[in-house]
Design a protein around this motif. Structure first.
Motif, PDB file in Angstrom:
ATOM      1  N   ALA A   1      -0.232 -19.346   9.516  1.00  0.00           N
ATOM      2  CA  ALA A   1      -1.057 -18.515  10.387  1.00  0.00           C
ATOM      3  C   ALA A   1      -2.517 -19.246  10.275  1.00  0.00           C
ATOM      4  O   ALA A   1      -2.967 -19.499  11.281  1.00  0.00           O
ATOM      5  N   THR A   2      -2.945 -19.673   9.061  1.00  0.00           N
ATOM      6  CA  THR A   2      -4.378 -20.405   9.022  1.00  0.00           C
ATOM      7  C   THR A   2      -4.104 -21.771   9.772  1.00  0.00           C
ATOM      8  O   THR A   2      -5.060 -22.010  10.436  1.00  0.00           O
TER       9      THR A   2
ATOM     10  N   GLN B   1      -4.034 -21.158  13.297  1.00  0.00           N
ATOM     11  CA  GLN B   1      -5.281 -20.954  13.812  1.00  0.00           C
ATOM     12  C   GLN B   1      -6.347 -21.929  14.064  1.00  0.00           C
ATOM     13  O   GLN B   1      -7.116 -22.063  14.816  1.00  0.00           O
ATOM     14  N   GLU B   2      -6.552 -22.959  12.891  1.00  0.00           N
ATOM     15  CA  GLU B   2      -7.373 -23.970  12.900  1.00  0.00           C
ATOM     16  C   GLU B   2      -6.912 -25.048  14.029  1.00  0.00           C
ATOM     17  O   GLU B   2      -7.536 -25.515  14.908  1.00  0.00           O
TER      18      GLU B   2
ATOM     19  N   THR C   1      -5.359 -24.283  16.918  1.00  0.00           N
ATOM     20  CA  THR C   1      -5.478 -23.526  18.276  1.00  0.00           C
ATOM     21  C   THR C   1      -6.942 -23.268  18.773  1.00  0.00           C
ATOM     22  O   THR C   1      -7.477 -23.032  19.824  1.00  0.00           O
ATOM     23  N   ARG C   2      -7.833 -23.419  17.526  1.00  0.00           N
ATOM     24  CA  ARG C   2      -9.290 -23.174  17.783  1.00  0.00           C
ATOM     25  C   ARG C   2      -9.702 -24.519  18.786  1.00  0.00           C
ATOM     26  O   ARG C   2     -10.669 -24.249  19.430  1.00  0.00           O
TER      27      ARG C   2
ATOM     28  N   LEU D   1      -3.337 -18.824  21.639  1.00  0.00           N
ATOM     29  CA  LEU D   1      -3.173 -17.966  20.496  1.00  0.00           C
ATOM     30  C   LEU D   1      -1.824 -17.735  19.729  1.00  0.00           C
ATOM     31  O   LEU D   1      -1.100 -17.449  20.682  1.00  0.00           O
TER      32      LEU D   1
ATOM     33  N   SER E   1       0.297 -16.668  16.756  1.00  0.00           N
ATOM     34  CA  SER E   1       0.506 -15.623  15.425  1.00  0.00           C
ATOM     35  C   SER E   1       1.992 -15.782  14.920  1.00  0.00           C
ATOM     36  O   SER E   1       2.759 -15.922  15.567  1.00  0.00           O
TER      37      SER E   1
END
Length: 112
Positions: free
Chosen positions: A18-19, A22-23, A25-26, A32, A34
């Motif tokens: 997930a991390t 997240q990095e 897709t930033r 997003l 998940s």
């Protein structure tokens, strides 16, 4: 005992994946990803990750891209959890469409 270890490792991998997503897709605004669930095989060699992607119209394209880059994702995951796991499991990604299914059911029920 073995099942508890599997659950602990599955949660660790879920958190780290997930991390990672997240990095990534930033950089791509409006997407997003998940990690809704992870399951690990009893021999700890295969990790199955279920992904929820928003917007759902791009989900198939994004999952294909993720599957094409499984080795890179596995390497990045290995750099994060290499001290905790001896062998980094092979990754398999699937689309988790339960939210879309739930919305569809809600729409059907609201029509009646």
């Amino acid at each position: 005992m073995r099942e508890t270890r599997q659950n602990r490792i599955a949660r660790l991998l879920q958190k780290e994946l997930a991390t990672l997503f997240q990095e990534q897709t930033r950089r791509a605004h409006g997407i997003l990803i998940s990690v809704t669930n992870t399951k690990i095989s009893p021999d700890m060699s295969i990790c199955t990750a279920y992904l929820s992607i928003f917007p759902s119209e791009k989900a198939d394209e994004i999952v294909k891209n993720i599957r094409a880059n499984e080795k890179t994702i596995r390497f990045n995951l290995g750099t994060r959890v290499g001290k905790q796991l001896r062998i980094i499991p092979e990754l398999r990604f699937f689309l988790d469409d339960t939210l879309d299914y739930q919305q569809h059911i809600d729409q059907i029920l609201s029509k009646n």
